[in-house]
Design a protein around this motif. Structure first.
Motif, PDB file in Angstrom:
ATOM      1  N   HIS A   1      93.764 124.733 118.615  1.00  0.00           N
ATOM      2  CA  HIS A   1      92.313 124.871 118.478  1.00  0.00           C
ATOM      3  C   HIS A   1      91.579 123.759 119.226  1.00  0.00           C
ATOM      4  N   LYS A   2      92.068 122.531 119.110  1.00  0.00           N
ATOM      5  CA  LYS A   2      91.426 121.418 119.803  1.00  0.00           C
ATOM      6  C   LYS A   2      91.534 121.570 121.317  1.00  0.00           C
ATOM      7  N   GLU A   3      92.709 122.018 121.789  1.00  0.00           N
ATOM      8  CA  GLU A   3      92.899 122.168 123.231  1.00  0.00           C
ATOM      9  C   GLU A   3      92.064 123.316 123.789  1.00  0.00           C
ATOM     10  N   PHE A   4      92.078 124.454 123.099  1.00  0.00           N
ATOM     11  CA  PHE A   4      91.302 125.599 123.566  1.00  0.00           C
ATOM     12  C   PHE A   4      89.809 125.314 123.491  1.00  0.00           C
ATOM     13  N   LYS A   5      89.389 124.520 122.515  1.00  0.00           N
ATOM     14  CA  LYS A   5      87.969 124.181 122.377  1.00  0.00           C
ATOM     15  C   LYS A   5      87.487 123.392 123.586  1.00  0.00           C
ATOM     16  N   VAL A   6      88.343 122.504 124.095  1.00  0.00           N
ATOM     17  CA  VAL A   6      87.983 121.734 125.292  1.00  0.00           C
ATOM     18  C   VAL A   6      87.941 122.640 126.518  1.00  0.00           C
ATOM     19  N   LEU A   7      88.905 123.551 126.634  1.00  0.00           N
ATOM     20  CA  LEU A   7      88.954 124.438 127.796  1.00  0.00           C
ATOM     21  C   LEU A   7      87.802 125.433 127.807  1.00  0.00           C
ATOM     22  N   LEU A   8      87.425 125.920 126.620  1.00  0.00           N
ATOM     23  CA  LEU A   8      86.360 126.912 126.542  1.00  0.00           C
ATOM     24  C   LEU A   8      84.974 126.306 126.628  1.00  0.00           C
ATOM     25  N   GLN A   9      84.860 124.974 126.486  1.00  0.00           N
ATOM     26  CA  GLN A   9      83.585 124.272 126.486  1.00  0.00           C
ATOM     27  C   GLN A   9      82.789 124.647 125.231  1.00  0.00           C
ATOM     28  N   SER A  10      81.560 124.225 125.151  1.00  0.00           N
ATOM     29  CA  SER A  10      80.815 124.319 123.888  1.00  0.00           C
ATOM     30  C   SER A  10      80.295 125.716 123.587  1.00  0.00           C
TER      31      SER A  10
ATOM     32  N   LEU B   1      90.555 133.965 118.670  1.00  0.00           N
ATOM     33  CA  LEU B   1      91.142 135.074 119.427  1.00  0.00           C
ATOM     34  C   LEU B   1      92.387 134.632 120.180  1.00  0.00           C
ATOM     35  N   PHE B   2      92.321 133.497 120.849  1.00  0.00           N
ATOM     36  CA  PHE B   2      93.442 133.066 121.685  1.00  0.00           C
ATOM     37  C   PHE B   2      94.583 132.491 120.853  1.00  0.00           C
TER      38      PHE B   2
ATOM     39  N   VAL C   1     101.555 129.815 127.913  1.00  0.00           N
ATOM     40  CA  VAL C   1     100.976 130.037 129.243  1.00  0.00           C
ATOM     41  C   VAL C   1     100.014 131.222 129.222  1.00  0.00           C
ATOM     42  N   PHE C   2     100.395 132.299 128.545  1.00  0.00           N
ATOM     43  CA  PHE C   2      99.535 133.482 128.459  1.00  0.00           C
ATOM     44  C   PHE C   2      98.215 133.130 127.796  1.00  0.00           C
ATOM     45  N   ALA C   3      98.272 132.384 126.681  1.00  0.00           N
ATOM     46  CA  ALA C   3      97.051 132.028 125.961  1.00  0.00           C
ATOM     47  C   ALA C   3      96.188 131.044 126.761  1.00  0.00           C
ATOM     48  N   VAL C   4      96.811 130.068 127.414  1.00  0.00           N
ATOM     49  CA  VAL C   4      96.043 129.070 128.175  1.00  0.00           C
ATOM     50  C   VAL C   4      95.375 129.696 129.389  1.00  0.00           C
ATOM     51  N   LEU C   5      96.091 130.555 130.112  1.00  0.00           N
ATOM     52  CA  LEU C   5      95.487 131.210 131.271  1.00  0.00           C
ATOM     53  C   LEU C   5      94.336 132.127 130.853  1.00  0.00           C
ATOM     54  N   SER C   6      94.496 132.827 129.742  1.00  0.00           N
ATOM     55  CA  SER C   6      93.398 133.653 129.233  1.00  0.00           C
ATOM     56  C   SER C   6      92.192 132.791 128.870  1.00  0.00           C
ATOM     57  N   THR C   7      92.441 131.602 128.321  1.00  0.00           N
ATOM     58  CA  THR C   7      91.354 130.679 127.986  1.00  0.00           C
ATOM     59  C   THR C   7      90.661 130.172 129.242  1.00  0.00           C
ATOM     60  N   LEU C   8      91.446 129.856 130.265  1.00  0.00           N
ATOM     61  CA  LEU C   8      90.855 129.383 131.524  1.00  0.00           C
ATOM     62  C   LEU C   8      90.018 130.473 132.194  1.00  0.00           C
ATOM     63  N   TYR C   9      90.492 131.718 132.139  1.00  0.00           N
ATOM     64  CA  TYR C   9      89.720 132.809 132.712  1.00  0.00           C
ATOM     65  C   TYR C   9      88.404 132.994 131.949  1.00  0.00           C
ATOM     66  N   THR C  10      88.435 132.764 130.646  1.00  0.00           N
ATOM     67  CA  THR C  10      87.204 132.878 129.840  1.00  0.00           C
ATOM     68  C   THR C  10      86.225 131.773 130.187  1.00  0.00           C
ATOM     69  N   SER C  11      86.732 130.565 130.414  1.00  0.00           N
ATOM     70  CA  SER C  11      85.835 129.447 130.701  1.00  0.00           C
ATOM     71  C   SER C  11      85.145 129.586 132.055  1.00  0.00           C
ATOM     72  N   GLU C  12      85.681 130.421 132.946  1.00  0.00           N
ATOM     73  CA  GLU C  12      85.087 130.559 134.278  1.00  0.00           C
ATOM     74  C   GLU C  12      83.818 131.392 134.271  1.00  0.00           C
ATOM     75  N   ILE C  13      83.554 132.146 133.201  1.00  0.00           N
ATOM     76  CA  ILE C  13      82.377 133.005 133.203  1.00  0.00           C
ATOM     77  C   ILE C  13      81.148 132.298 132.673  1.00  0.00           C
TER      78      ILE C  13
END
Length: 223
Positions: A54-63, A71-72, A210-222
């Motif tokens: 949760h802490k890692e995905f929160k940083v990747l997804l931004q605020s 979800l991830f 890897v699947f969850a992190v890449l999905s998170t990175l793709y979400t942060s790009e929008i």
């Protein structure tokens, strides 16, 4: 001769309904215990893993998408359960099939594309041309970025399925040679099978992460 990959195809069925795909929901059987039983070391370990993710995905997804970590984390848990269940004997590995992996990646990618192009249209257009690109290369960069964006669900699903089926296939091929080997070589085969099983356990964790992190990175790009 049977197909080399026939061992990975669903075969058992009742009333023309495949039973092997029911293994996808077997991971849910491990969850209710954590809610009614007293806390154990396993439940505390799993809670610690979820908090770290949760802490890692929160940083990747931004605020702006902090609530999307649920979800991830759920996606990570589903893939992890299925990967580990596939290591047990006589249990069908659903995560080694494109039917499941593409079902996970394609709807997620389509939802992200719809959200990005509807709410962040200017940002999505700007993302097609990286900053500092020469004017002569802009058409090619738009084409390259568009293709790389379109193939994302395919790369996500193929990466997971290929990594899972490769290890299982290697374990199966080595295991089938056991009856024809001598006793001395059989011990070497057993040792190699144990080492491969440890490697597959690590691959099961890494590929779900890897699947969850890449999905998170793709979400942060929008954003």
């Amino acid at each position: 001769m049977t197909n080399l990959f026939s061992i990975f195809e669903p075969s058992s069925s009742i009333f023309s309904l495949s039973l092997n795909w029911a293994s996808t929901s077997l991971g849910l059987m491990f969850l209710p215990f954590l809610y009614w039983a007293s806390p154990s070391r396993w439940s505390m370990l799993w809670s610690k893993i979820i908090q770290t993710l949760h802490k890692e995905f929160k940083v990747l997804l931004q605020s702006s998408h902090t609530g999307a970590t649920i979800l991830f984390i759920s996606l990570f848990s589903l893939i992890l359960f299925n990967n580990f269940l596939g290591l047990l004997p006589y249990i069908f590995t659903s995560s080694s099939h494109m039917v499941m992996t593409l079902t996970l990646s394609l709807p997620l990618w389509m939802a992200l594309m719809l959200l990005g192009w509807i709410q962040h249209t200017k940002h999505m257009f700007a993302h097609l041309v990286p900053q500092g690109t020469p004017f002569a290369l802009m058409p090619f960069m738009v084409l390259i970025e568009t293709i790389s964006n379109i193939i994302r669900p395919g790369t996500l699903s193929i990466r997971l399925a290929a990594n899972m089926i490769a290890g299982h296939l290697l374990l199966t091929l080595l295991g089938n040679t056991g009856p024809s080997l001598s006793t001395s070589i059989l011990f070497v085969l057993l040792l190699s099978q144990i080492l491969l099983l440890i490697l597959e356990s690590a691959v099961a964790v890494i590929q779900s992460y890897v699947f969850a992190v890449l999905s998170t990175l793709y979400t942060s790009e929008i954003n």
